[in-house]
Design a protein around this motif. Structure first.
Motif, PDB file in Angstrom:
ATOM      1  N   THR A 246      26.831  57.075  19.718  1.00 30.08           N
ATOM      2  CA  THR A 246      25.515  57.623  19.404  1.00 30.08           C
ATOM      3  C   THR A 246      25.086  57.356  17.967  1.00 30.08           C
ATOM      4  OG1 THR A 246      26.484  59.767  18.885  1.00 30.08           O
ATOM      5  CG2 THR A 246      25.655  59.447  21.122  1.00 30.08           C
ATOM      6  N   LYS A 247      26.026  57.335  17.038  1.00 30.58           N
ATOM      7  CA  LYS A 247      25.645  57.211  15.628  1.00 30.58           C
ATOM      8  C   LYS A 247      25.710  55.792  15.100  1.00 30.58           C
ATOM      9  CE  LYS A 247      26.668  61.853  14.396  1.00 30.58           C
ATOM     10  NZ  LYS A 247      25.663  62.610  13.824  1.00 30.58           N
ATOM     11  N   TYR A 248      26.500  54.935  15.720  1.00 24.16           N
ATOM     12  CA  TYR A 248      26.737  53.629  15.121  1.00 24.16           C
ATOM     13  C   TYR A 248      26.381  52.462  16.044  1.00 24.16           C
ATOM     14  CZ  TYR A 248      29.327  49.781  13.001  1.00 24.16           C
ATOM     15  OH  TYR A 248      29.671  48.579  12.472  1.00 24.16           O
TER      16      TYR A 248
ATOM     17  N   ASN B  51      22.742  51.414  17.129  1.00 24.07           N
ATOM     18  CA  ASN B  51      21.864  50.909  16.073  1.00 24.07           C
ATOM     19  C   ASN B  51      22.129  49.446  15.736  1.00 24.07           C
ATOM     20  OD1 ASN B  51      20.708  53.448  15.836  1.00 24.07           O
ATOM     21  ND2 ASN B  51      22.219  54.102  14.348  1.00 24.07           N
ATOM     22  N   LEU B  52      23.107  48.838  16.363  1.00 22.42           N
ATOM     23  CA  LEU B  52      23.462  47.447  16.086  1.00 22.42           C
ATOM     24  C   LEU B  52      22.709  46.502  17.015  1.00 22.42           C
ATOM     25  CD1 LEU B  52      27.330  47.839  15.780  1.00 22.42           C
ATOM     26  CD2 LEU B  52      25.709  47.599  13.905  1.00 22.42           C
TER      27      LEU B  52
ATOM     28  N   GLU C  99      25.540  53.239  28.552  1.00 23.33           N
ATOM     29  CA  GLU C  99      25.977  53.740  27.243  1.00 23.33           C
ATOM     30  C   GLU C  99      25.388  52.930  26.098  1.00 23.33           C
ATOM     31  OE1 GLU C  99      30.228  53.661  27.729  1.00 23.33           O
ATOM     32  OE2 GLU C  99      30.261  55.739  28.413  1.00 23.33           O
ATOM     33  N   LEU C 100      25.150  51.658  26.325  1.00 26.38           N
ATOM     34  CA  LEU C 100      24.567  50.802  25.283  1.00 26.38           C
ATOM     35  C   LEU C 100      23.048  50.730  25.356  1.00 26.38           C
ATOM     36  CD1 LEU C 100      27.122  47.857  25.306  1.00 26.38           C
ATOM     37  CD2 LEU C 100      26.860  49.626  23.570  1.00 26.38           C
ATOM     38  N   ASP C 101      22.449  51.512  26.239  1.00 25.14           N
ATOM     39  CA  ASP C 101      21.000  51.512  26.460  1.00 25.14           C
ATOM     40  C   ASP C 101      20.478  50.139  26.860  1.00 25.14           C
ATOM     41  OD1 ASP C 101      20.647  54.198  26.023  1.00 25.14           O
ATOM     42  OD2 ASP C 101      20.165  53.964  23.899  1.00 25.14           O
TER      43      ASP C 101
END
Length: 155
Positions: free
Chosen positions: A74-76, A79-80, A143-145
């Motif tokens: 969720t935090k890292y 956003n990649l 999970e990776l959207d």
């Protein structure tokens, strides 16, 4: 990108299978007499310290392995960019499986060293927790959207 996802999924499935092969191989080794049983039987202090270590490993590492993956996701990872997200996803999946495998191997070995069911219970909990980590395409994409992106591409 589709090929990279398939390769990653295949690697995660292989790593999951290897973890279970190690667990089953360890049990088979003790049951067939290849590995020595009862090493700590009769040494009360060593049994106590080993069982305390096994329980503490189970109490700390099982929840941590499941939670740390979720936090990193969720935090890292989200956003990649896709390529780095896949690499990071694999790394954190491996960390999660390794933490659970350490708990399972130590506690199953502890059961055979002490012949006390405490190790079997903690090892069983860790082995059962690995079932929460079974890799799957839909789960990974979710999970990776990437599931939304894939559905949009189909339309």
């Amino acid at each position: 990108m589709e090929k990279k996802i398939e390769i990653l999924l295949r690697l995660l499935k292989i790593e999951f299978a290897v973890a279970w092969i190690i667990i089953i191989g360890l049990i088979a080794g003790y049951e067939t007499g290849i590995l020595e049983e009862g090493v700590l039987v009769g040494n009360a202090r060593a049994e106590y310290i080993a069982q305390l270590t096994g329980v503490l490993l189970a109490i700390c590492l099982i929840p941590m392995s499941l939670r740390i993956f979720n936090l990193s996701l969720t935090k890292y990872i989200k956003n990649l960019d896709i390529e780095n997200a896949l690499k990071s996803y694999r790394r954190w999946s491996e960390v999660r499986i390794i933490l659970l495998l350490v708990v399972a191997v130590f506690n199953i070995s502890l059961y055979y060293w002490t012949m006390d069911t405490t190790g079997l219970l903690c090892g069983g909990m860790a082995a059962l927790a690995t079932m929460l980590c079974v890799p799957g395409r839909k789960r990974m994409l979710s999970e990776l959207d990437l599931l939304k992106t894939e559905e949009e591409e189909e339309l």
